[in-house]
Design an enzyme around this catalytic site. Sequence first.
Site, PDB file in Angstrom:
ATOM      1  N   GLU A  72     -10.797  -3.706 -28.394  1.00 29.31           N
ATOM      2  CA  GLU A  72     -10.155  -4.154 -27.235  1.00 29.31           C
ATOM      3  C   GLU A  72      -9.105  -4.967 -27.234  1.00 29.31           C
ATOM      4  O   GLU A  72      -8.702  -5.839 -28.255  1.00 29.31           O
ATOM      5  CB  GLU A  72     -11.345  -4.676 -26.052  1.00 29.31           C
ATOM      6  CG  GLU A  72     -10.595  -4.673 -24.577  1.00 29.31           C
ATOM      7  CD  GLU A  72     -11.620  -4.911 -23.277  1.00 29.31           C
ATOM      8  OE1 GLU A  72     -12.805  -4.662 -23.783  1.00 29.31           O
ATOM      9  OE2 GLU A  72     -11.351  -4.962 -22.137  1.00 29.31           O
ATOM     10  N   ASP A  76      -9.511  -3.845 -19.128  1.00 22.63           N
ATOM     11  CA  ASP A  76     -10.005  -3.707 -17.811  1.00 22.63           C
ATOM     12  C   ASP A  76      -8.637  -4.264 -16.881  1.00 22.63           C
ATOM     13  O   ASP A  76      -8.047  -5.223 -17.515  1.00 22.63           O
ATOM     14  CB  ASP A  76     -11.213  -4.027 -17.593  1.00 22.63           C
ATOM     15  CG  ASP A  76     -11.392  -5.561 -17.726  1.00 22.63           C
ATOM     16  OD1 ASP A  76     -10.956  -6.104 -18.677  1.00 22.63           O
ATOM     17  OD2 ASP A  76     -11.756  -6.240 -16.640  1.00 22.63           O
ATOM     18  N   ASP A 115     -10.728   1.612 -35.164  1.00 22.44           N
ATOM     19  CA  ASP A 115      -9.505   2.000 -34.280  1.00 22.44           C
ATOM     20  C   ASP A 115      -9.850   3.191 -33.302  1.00 22.44           C
ATOM     21  O   ASP A 115      -9.297   4.239 -33.638  1.00 22.44           O
ATOM     22  CB  ASP A 115      -8.643   2.328 -35.030  1.00 22.44           C
ATOM     23  CG  ASP A 115      -6.997   2.260 -34.100  1.00 22.44           C
ATOM     24  OD1 ASP A 115      -7.372   1.952 -32.903  1.00 22.44           O
ATOM     25  OD2 ASP A 115      -6.203   2.996 -34.743  1.00 22.44           O
ATOM     26  N   HIS A 159      -9.068  -0.152 -27.129  1.00 19.91           N
ATOM     27  CA  HIS A 159      -9.582   0.069 -25.849  1.00 19.91           C
ATOM     28  C   HIS A 159      -8.841  -0.747 -24.730  1.00 19.91           C
ATOM     29  O   HIS A 159      -9.086  -1.953 -24.395  1.00 19.91           O
ATOM     30  CB  HIS A 159     -11.059  -0.544 -25.864  1.00 19.91           C
ATOM     31  CG  HIS A 159     -11.757  -0.524 -24.503  1.00 19.91           C
ATOM     32  ND1 HIS A 159     -12.609   0.593 -24.369  1.00 19.91           N
ATOM     33  CD2 HIS A 159     -11.902  -1.114 -23.414  1.00 19.91           C
ATOM     34  CE1 HIS A 159     -13.238   0.464 -23.179  1.00 19.91           C
ATOM     35  NE2 HIS A 159     -12.769  -0.594 -22.761  1.00 19.91           N
TER      36      HIS A 159
END
Length: 561
Positions: free
Chosen positions: A540, A166, A531, A489
């Site tokens: 992530e 993020d 994965d 991610h």
Amino acid sequence: GPSDEPTPVIRLNQIGHYPASEKVAIVMKKAESDAFHVVSKETGNPVFEGNLVKVTSSTVPERETWKADFSSVTAPGMYHIQIDGVGSSHPIMISESPYDGLLSAVLKGFYFQRASTALDSAVAGKWARAAGHPDDQVYVHASAASPTRPAETVIAAPKGWYDAGDYNKYIVNSGISMGTMLSLYEDFPDYFSKSSWDIPESSNALPDLLDEILWNLDWMAEMQDPEDGGVYHKLTTAKFAGMVMPEKATAKRYVVQKSTAAALDFAAVMAQAARVMKDFPVLEKRSKEWQAQAEAAWTWAMANPHQLYEQEKMNEQHDPDITTGAYGDSQLQDEWIWAACELYLNTGEERYLEKLPDASAISFTVPSWSNVAWLGYYSLLRHADKKTSLAPLVTALTGTLEAVGDEWLTQMEGTAFHSVMGKDPKDFVWGSNAVAANQGVALIQLYKLKGQSAHLSAAKANLDYLLGRNATGYCFVTGFGAQSPMHPHHRISEADGVKEPIPGLLVGGPNPGQQDGCNYPSGVFDESYVDHVCSYASNEITINWNAPMAYLIGAMVAMEP
Ligand code: 9MR
């Protein structure tokens, strides 16, 4: 033909080994014969024959594995293991410099996480990208309002590293990441004062490691309210962004509530940075400012010792709701310890020592974002000789670390993959790969203190684990190894249109909690990895996982046998 394809059944470090290192592969399946061969890729000839030895794992007794020890192969070159009826392994490299490329990439991983800047193709190659998140207009959230900075006040807090997949910037998690990176420099200054890996600042007067750290430090420094010394817990959008490139993620950014954890982690980082950087003439003045910022944050924490970051409670009181990562922590004793250690080392002021436990109460815990006590203790041990008044504490710390290291050496023998990681299913948390890396860091600290090669070897065994000798068969660093994560991610890797993910990033790893609800191939604790971009709980990437990985590899390279 297909029969030449390496078999994933033979698990090993997919990157390489120093000639003198212990070298072990773990075989998941066996035919009749116990024999294995190490074959030279260059000549096609076998150079070593050994016997598979059955492993008795205490944690997954139903899984049968066999150990292939080929440590006696020492000549640099490329090899593979051949087992009749099983197949041949991924390539094996033995080299005087097996980790140089990996280390550069893992450190450059931080450059790829930089906010507020375009990445130029001359440096970033096919992962070049436009600038995003200038963070020159960040709004004070209602939870962080103060007389001098009421809600909606605009401040600037540019730069920094994106936390993870993020785009937010969290002080607590930057804390441990920075502490680990600063320690890498502080522990191996000779190597890292010269080492370079192609970042925009590579030709300036400072070491690349410090330049990279400065990118995040410059951001952190703006997260303190100059009025009272308090530190905002994070800089964030209200909600997580979609899977888009940084320049497309343009939602309003806030600084939210000041927290005691943020203030203490900030104090520790600023103090350590001041100590590490002060001898560079261009940083002398700023080092004094960082030290002053550290002390101001400490003073604020002393006056506000119970400002926990409780996101749900905060959302009941303030708008808009903030739903991004919380990094909420209710146990702050370890944050006090870390900040106290760093500030004491810089000032010699005894008042800081009041926050440390009695020597008789020292116990070991592997560092994590919510548990940073040993970051402070590593610093004390690093500088112990200069502070004789700390003698009883230093003795206790050393003894504690030694006891843990020796216990791990014993426990390793009972693990399926011949690594410290694997000794206890409880180590397989969200971000378990960082547990493995931080166990390695602890063993290196111990090795630096006591010089026993078994501890260095155990650290290397955890590196082997991370680079492929594990229950999943993955080398967990993007861009590296024969079987490597392709779908982390990670918003940038997902959105950039480049097939290969951003390289040099350590994924979180096996996590039986499976909090993302994705489709995992297994629920067994050490196999619980997928994965897939969906899997934020196992696939992530984060700065606090990359940092101990950088430390572990960096230490290996800097101490090169
Ligand atoms: O690494 C964090 C892990 O320890 C927590 O269990 C988890 C849930 O709170 O959050 C993880 O941190 C995430 C953060 O909140 C937001 N950025 C991505 C982080 C890694 O998944």
